[in-house]
Motif scaffolding. Sequence first.
Motif, PDB file in Angstrom:
ATOM      1  N   GLU A  23      -2.072 -10.379   6.043  1.00 31.11           N
ATOM      2  CA  GLU A  23      -1.186 -10.804   7.123  1.00 31.11           C
ATOM      3  C   GLU A  23       0.171 -11.255   6.570  1.00 31.11           C
ATOM      4  OE1 GLU A  23       0.131 -11.164  10.786  1.00 31.11           O
ATOM      5  OE2 GLU A  23      -1.898 -10.478  10.336  1.00 31.11           O
ATOM      6  N   VAL A  24       0.149 -11.975   5.440  1.00 29.33           N
ATOM      7  CA  VAL A  24       1.410 -12.391   4.808  1.00 29.33           C
ATOM      8  C   VAL A  24       2.231 -11.168   4.419  1.00 29.33           C
ATOM      9  CG1 VAL A  24       2.467 -13.615   2.870  1.00 29.33           C
ATOM     10  CG2 VAL A  24       0.417 -14.549   3.942  1.00 29.33           C
ATOM     11  N   VAL A  25       1.578 -10.177   3.849  1.00 23.14           N
ATOM     12  CA  VAL A  25       2.265  -8.951   3.434  1.00 23.14           C
ATOM     13  C   VAL A  25       2.970  -8.311   4.630  1.00 23.14           C
ATOM     14  CG1 VAL A  25       1.907  -6.591   2.598  1.00 23.14           C
ATOM     15  CG2 VAL A  25       0.805  -8.520   1.428  1.00 23.14           C
ATOM     16  N   LYS A  26       2.300  -8.253   5.763  1.00 20.81           N
ATOM     17  CA  LYS A  26       2.921  -7.698   6.967  1.00 20.81           C
ATOM     18  C   LYS A  26       4.123  -8.527   7.407  1.00 20.81           C
ATOM     19  CE  LYS A  26      -1.322  -5.635   8.831  1.00 20.81           C
ATOM     20  NZ  LYS A  26      -2.347  -5.709   9.908  1.00 20.81           N
ATOM     21  N   GLN A  27       4.018  -9.857   7.283  1.00 22.91           N
ATOM     22  CA  GLN A  27       5.133 -10.717   7.666  1.00 22.91           C
ATOM     23  C   GLN A  27       6.366 -10.430   6.802  1.00 22.91           C
ATOM     24  OE1 GLN A  27       3.369 -14.616   7.306  1.00 22.91           O
ATOM     25  NE2 GLN A  27       2.753 -14.684   9.463  1.00 22.91           N
ATOM     26  N   TYR A  28       6.153 -10.215   5.506  1.00 25.14           N
ATOM     27  CA  TYR A  28       7.269  -9.864   4.627  1.00 25.14           C
ATOM     28  C   TYR A  28       7.901  -8.546   5.066  1.00 25.14           C
ATOM     29  CZ  TYR A  28       7.052 -13.450   0.960  1.00 25.14           C
ATOM     30  OH  TYR A  28       7.143 -14.626   0.262  1.00 25.14           O
ATOM     31  N   GLY A  29       7.065  -7.573   5.380  1.00 25.69           N
ATOM     32  CA  GLY A  29       7.587  -6.267   5.786  1.00 25.69           C
ATOM     33  C   GLY A  29       8.410  -6.339   7.050  1.00 25.69           C
ATOM     34  N   GLN A  30       7.940  -7.098   8.039  1.00 24.39           N
ATOM     35  CA  GLN A  30       8.679  -7.221   9.294  1.00 24.39           C
ATOM     36  C   GLN A  30       9.967  -8.030   9.106  1.00 24.39           C
ATOM     37  OE1 GLN A  30       8.176  -5.610  12.246  1.00 24.39           O
ATOM     38  NE2 GLN A  30       6.730  -4.506  10.922  1.00 24.39           N
ATOM     39  N   ALA A  31       9.913  -9.061   8.264  1.00 24.54           N
ATOM     40  CA  ALA A  31      11.128  -9.842   7.983  1.00 24.54           C
ATOM     41  C   ALA A  31      12.195  -8.948   7.338  1.00 24.54           C
ATOM     42  CB  ALA A  31      10.796 -11.025   7.082  1.00 24.54           C
ATOM     43  N   ALA A  32      11.760  -8.105   6.398  1.00 23.49           N
ATOM     44  CA  ALA A  32      12.700  -7.182   5.748  1.00 23.49           C
ATOM     45  C   ALA A  32      13.289  -6.209   6.758  1.00 23.49           C
ATOM     46  CB  ALA A  32      11.985  -6.429   4.627  1.00 23.49           C
ATOM     47  N   ASP A  49     -11.123 -12.633  -7.652  1.00 21.70           N
ATOM     48  CA  ASP A  49     -11.163 -11.344  -6.951  1.00 21.70           C
ATOM     49  C   ASP A  49     -10.037 -10.450  -7.465  1.00 21.70           C
ATOM     50  OD1 ASP A  49      -8.896 -12.400  -5.807  1.00 21.70           O
ATOM     51  OD2 ASP A  49      -9.704 -12.537  -3.770  1.00 21.70           O
ATOM     52  N   GLU A  50      -9.677  -9.427  -6.700  1.00 19.75           N
ATOM     53  CA  GLU A  50      -8.663  -8.482  -7.169  1.00 19.75           C
ATOM     54  C   GLU A  50      -7.250  -9.043  -7.166  1.00 19.75           C
ATOM     55  OE1 GLU A  50      -9.735  -6.866  -2.946  1.00 19.75           O
ATOM     56  OE2 GLU A  50     -10.598  -8.235  -4.442  1.00 19.75           O
ATOM     57  N   TYR A  51      -7.062 -10.289  -6.717  1.00 20.38           N
ATOM     58  CA  TYR A  51      -5.747 -10.925  -6.741  1.00 20.38           C
ATOM     59  C   TYR A  51      -5.614 -11.956  -7.873  1.00 20.38           C
ATOM     60  CZ  TYR A  51      -4.854  -8.727  -2.260  1.00 20.38           C
ATOM     61  OH  TYR A  51      -4.660  -7.803  -1.260  1.00 20.38           O
ATOM     62  N   GLY A  52      -6.561 -12.004  -8.769  1.00 20.46           N
ATOM     63  CA  GLY A  52      -6.498 -12.959  -9.867  1.00 20.46           C
ATOM     64  C   GLY A  52      -7.052 -12.378 -11.150  1.00 20.46           C
ATOM     65  N   ARG A 107      -0.649  -8.110  -7.866  1.00 21.09           N
ATOM     66  CA  ARG A 107      -1.011  -7.282  -6.712  1.00 21.09           C
ATOM     67  C   ARG A 107      -0.332  -7.748  -5.423  1.00 21.09           C
ATOM     68  NH1 ARG A 107      -4.953  -3.768  -6.757  1.00 21.09           N
ATOM     69  NH2 ARG A 107      -5.886  -4.819  -8.558  1.00 21.09           N
ATOM     70  N   PHE A 108      -0.305  -9.054  -5.195  1.00 23.85           N
ATOM     71  CA  PHE A 108       0.303  -9.604  -3.975  1.00 23.85           C
ATOM     72  C   PHE A 108       1.768  -9.184  -3.872  1.00 23.85           C
ATOM     73  CE2 PHE A 108       2.034 -13.697  -1.926  1.00 23.85           C
ATOM     74  CZ  PHE A 108       1.819 -13.230  -0.641  1.00 23.85           C
ATOM     75  N   LEU A 109       2.535  -9.368  -4.958  1.00 22.57           N
ATOM     76  CA  LEU A 109       3.938  -8.978  -4.972  1.00 22.57           C
ATOM     77  C   LEU A 109       4.085  -7.468  -4.784  1.00 22.57           C
ATOM     78  CD1 LEU A 109       6.962  -9.378  -5.417  1.00 22.57           C
ATOM     79  CD2 LEU A 109       6.527  -9.518  -7.885  1.00 22.57           C
ATOM     80  N   CYS A 110       3.234  -6.701  -5.438  1.00 21.11           N
ATOM     81  CA  CYS A 110       3.331  -5.243  -5.313  1.00 21.11           C
ATOM     82  C   CYS A 110       3.052  -4.780  -3.885  1.00 21.11           C
ATOM     83  CB  CYS A 110       2.351  -4.576  -6.281  1.00 21.11           C
ATOM     84  SG  CYS A 110       2.781  -4.818  -8.027  1.00 21.11           S
ATOM     85  N   VAL A 112       4.835 -16.607  -3.958  1.00 25.78           N
ATOM     86  CA  VAL A 112       4.612 -15.366  -4.701  1.00 25.78           C
ATOM     87  C   VAL A 112       4.432 -15.669  -6.183  1.00 25.78           C
ATOM     88  CG1 VAL A 112       5.578 -13.113  -5.302  1.00 25.78           C
ATOM     89  CG2 VAL A 112       5.884 -14.023  -2.991  1.00 25.78           C
ATOM     90  N   MET A 113       5.233 -16.595  -6.714  1.00 21.82           N
ATOM     91  CA  MET A 113       5.107 -16.977  -8.113  1.00 21.82           C
ATOM     92  C   MET A 113       3.749 -17.610  -8.406  1.00 21.82           C
ATOM     93  SD  MET A 113       6.804 -17.011 -11.033  1.00 21.82           S
ATOM     94  CE  MET A 113       5.981 -17.400 -12.567  1.00 21.82           C
ATOM     95  N   ARG A 114       3.191 -18.311  -7.435  1.00 23.90           N
ATOM     96  CA  ARG A 114       1.902 -18.967  -7.655  1.00 23.90           C
ATOM     97  C   ARG A 114       0.780 -17.931  -7.837  1.00 23.90           C
ATOM     98  NH1 ARG A 114       3.505 -24.151  -6.990  1.00 23.90           N
ATOM     99  NH2 ARG A 114       1.518 -25.139  -7.450  1.00 23.90           N
ATOM    100  N   PHE A 115       0.981 -16.759  -7.257  1.00 25.61           N
ATOM    101  CA  PHE A 115       0.038 -15.664  -7.525  1.00 25.61           C
ATOM    102  C   PHE A 115       0.267 -15.075  -8.911  1.00 25.61           C
ATOM    103  CE2 PHE A 115      -0.843 -15.848  -3.037  1.00 25.61           C
ATOM    104  CZ  PHE A 115      -2.112 -15.302  -2.889  1.00 25.61           C
ATOM    105  N   LEU A 116       1.531 -14.956  -9.331  1.00 25.47           N
ATOM    106  CA  LEU A 116       1.849 -14.353 -10.622  1.00 25.47           C
ATOM    107  C   LEU A 116       1.435 -15.219 -11.803  1.00 25.47           C
ATOM    108  CD1 LEU A 116       5.476 -13.049  -9.925  1.00 25.47           C
ATOM    109  CD2 LEU A 116       3.407 -11.665 -10.085  1.00 25.47           C
ATOM    110  N   SER A 117       1.482 -16.541 -11.633  1.00 27.83           N
ATOM    111  CA  SER A 117       1.319 -17.455 -12.758  1.00 27.83           C
ATOM    112  C   SER A 117      -0.151 -17.744 -13.083  1.00 27.83           C
ATOM    113  CB  SER A 117       2.040 -18.780 -12.466  1.00 27.83           C
ATOM    114  OG  SER A 117       1.768 -19.716 -13.490  1.00 27.83           O
ATOM    115  N   LYS A 118      -0.458 -17.717 -14.366  1.00 28.87           N
ATOM    116  CA  LYS A 118      -1.810 -18.071 -14.812  1.00 28.87           C
ATOM    117  C   LYS A 118      -2.096 -19.553 -14.578  1.00 28.87           C
ATOM    118  CE  LYS A 118      -1.083 -16.490 -18.955  1.00 28.87           C
ATOM    119  NZ  LYS A 118      -1.253 -16.065 -20.365  1.00 28.87           N
TER     120      LYS A 118
END
Length: 693
Positions: free
Chosen positions: A152-161, A195-198, A206-209, A182-188
């Motif tokens: 859902e967050v990913v969709k929100q980014y797309g619509q905002a863009a 799961d597939e996001y960590g 993956r989240f940023l991509c 987004v950085m909190r997903f990237l950072s160890k």
Amino acid sequence: MAKYQKLVEPFKIGNVELRNRFVMLPMTIEKVDNYHVTDDLVDFYEQRAKGHAGLIEIGSCYVCDCFGTEPKYHTTTGACGCWDDEFIPGFQRIAEVCHKHGSKVAAQLQLCYEWRASGDDPLLSYAPSKDVPSGPFVGMPEREYTKEEIAEVVKQYGQAARRCKDAGIDIIEIHAGIGYMVMRFLSKYSNHRTDEYGGSAENRARFLCEIIDEIHKTCGDDMPILVRISADDLMPDGNRIADTLELIPIVEAHGVDAWSVQAGFHEAPRPVANQIVPEGEFIDLAKQVKTVTSKPVFPGTRINTLDMCEKVVTEGYGDAVGMARQFIADPDTARKVEEGRPEQVRPCIVCSRCLDNIFIGKPCQCSVNANVWEGVEVGLPQDKPATEKQHIAVVGAGPGGLEAARVAAERGHKVTVLEKSDKLAGLLTMAQVLNANIEPLVSYWNEEMKLHPNIEIKLNTKVDVDTLRALNPDQVIVSPGGGIIPIDVPGIDGKNVVKSEDIKAMCNGIVPEGKGMIWKAAVAAIKAQGGTVGFMRMGLNMKSGPTAIVGKRVVVVGGGFAGLEVAEAMCDGREIWVIDPAKKLGNGIGIIDKNPTINLLKKKGVHLMPLTELIEVTKKGAKVKNVETGEEQLIECDTVLTSLGVEQNTDLYDEIVKVWPHAKLIGDATTPDGKVYRTLEAVKGGYQASMAI
């Protein structure tokens, strides 16, 4: 090649050509009305476009609905909403005014620490992993994202863009730095998901991509995407530059056109933006990012001078240079460089007063540019010429008086500045000796006063009512500086006592009353060398030595802004104690700088003694008392240095106002009890006074 010429060469991000290498970085400057773009915000960006910034980035375009909420992270309330089509006209206004003046515009899509799927849900603090504290003011996350919520967050980014594209925005930036979502997903450090996001770099990216892929779907592949990333997040067990170099190619494969490189989390134990951070501290991170990408890269953390900008673009640290605070200080920075007059650039002094407000949800302010605070309500002097040209006398050539003179002159008035010393800039003349960031501001004021033929400067002029009567001005602005806060204890006039007013006198080429040969020699040396800052520092001998005015062991009396600045400037090679009767030190220092300053002093071995007052100065040192317990002790030292700041000073004004009833008092002289007025308050007072005439 002319100096700074490389900075004004064009370059491209994707298919968008920028007129020069100056990027105004995104900031949340708190000029919105319930997340909507205001006239003040449009004016703010238009001024920077008139100043020829190559790329102007709109800070914090929030992707999820925040209407009717109370975010724990105060800065969120100053964001531009981007979660609904109703916001498109506001972004369109910004794009149109910037394009009119030749600047391109990027919108920074943002999600800080809190999120909700829709306006029907509560706004809660979210994170990739619930076991790691969120950023400032937020505490532990209330929710850990499910995979469905991530989608859902990913969709929100797309619509905002998509909304930004519809509004005419040129470039989309994804904020993937400083510890935001987004950085909190990237950072160890902050992503402990299994799961597939960590886990692996591919999974953490993956989240940023997915956000990038979604933006390409909603906006097309021709919409340039810029990613702002913290190349070293400075957090324990977090991402180092090696991790970022692994992440960059993974992310870039999804279609990224440029990289904006910063450092840190907001809550990082190491400061990234304060004065105590050397300029250019993090530019090498961008240079290393350039080793794994062929796309444009630019650094954008702790850069504020043109010399550092030139170093970045000529020595391979970046293809452009990002600054935020410098463009707050002077909207015309880029244009002045283009026109070959860089000496007229008004410098950012890295005081963080802008961030002090922004970080707690208040409108942006600036110590050297009062219009940032006043905005369209008061306007710019060049846009409001005087309807009746008058002769204005300005008493005092400190920052408040000089700003009053500048603004009045730009509006068409004749101005006479009267100053009792032989130098411009008032207390800044002393401040620049202690703080090198102030030195460019003093240089700026000396250059600025030469530009206005309708300003006459009279130095070495002691002012009284008769002096003003001889001038016969129509208006008088009084900026005499604050009075020195007195301290009356036995021994305070001893030879081992140095008062702040003594240092001020020395910096102004005057031997303080009662001082001996060392002081006379120091002042003579300063005068012989034309009053250069280097020789002022030598006269003060801040590094200590056999002829130092200030000895090896020093008790600084006063733990506010002024006292701590003195302690930090003089602590190398000395043992220093700072005493103050207050429970906490740092009065007058804002939220951004206070703790880092105190921590730095502790690290340098300065003894900080709150709840302590001076009761006597002896030949052996300073006798002090704990204000709670009454316990007394003698601190053996060579020098007692008083630095208590200033207080209200209305004596001269009280006489002047009898003759000129509309005379205005500005600057340190107006300091209320318990408050600390600094450059910001002086400049603001001068600006307001002259705009009101």
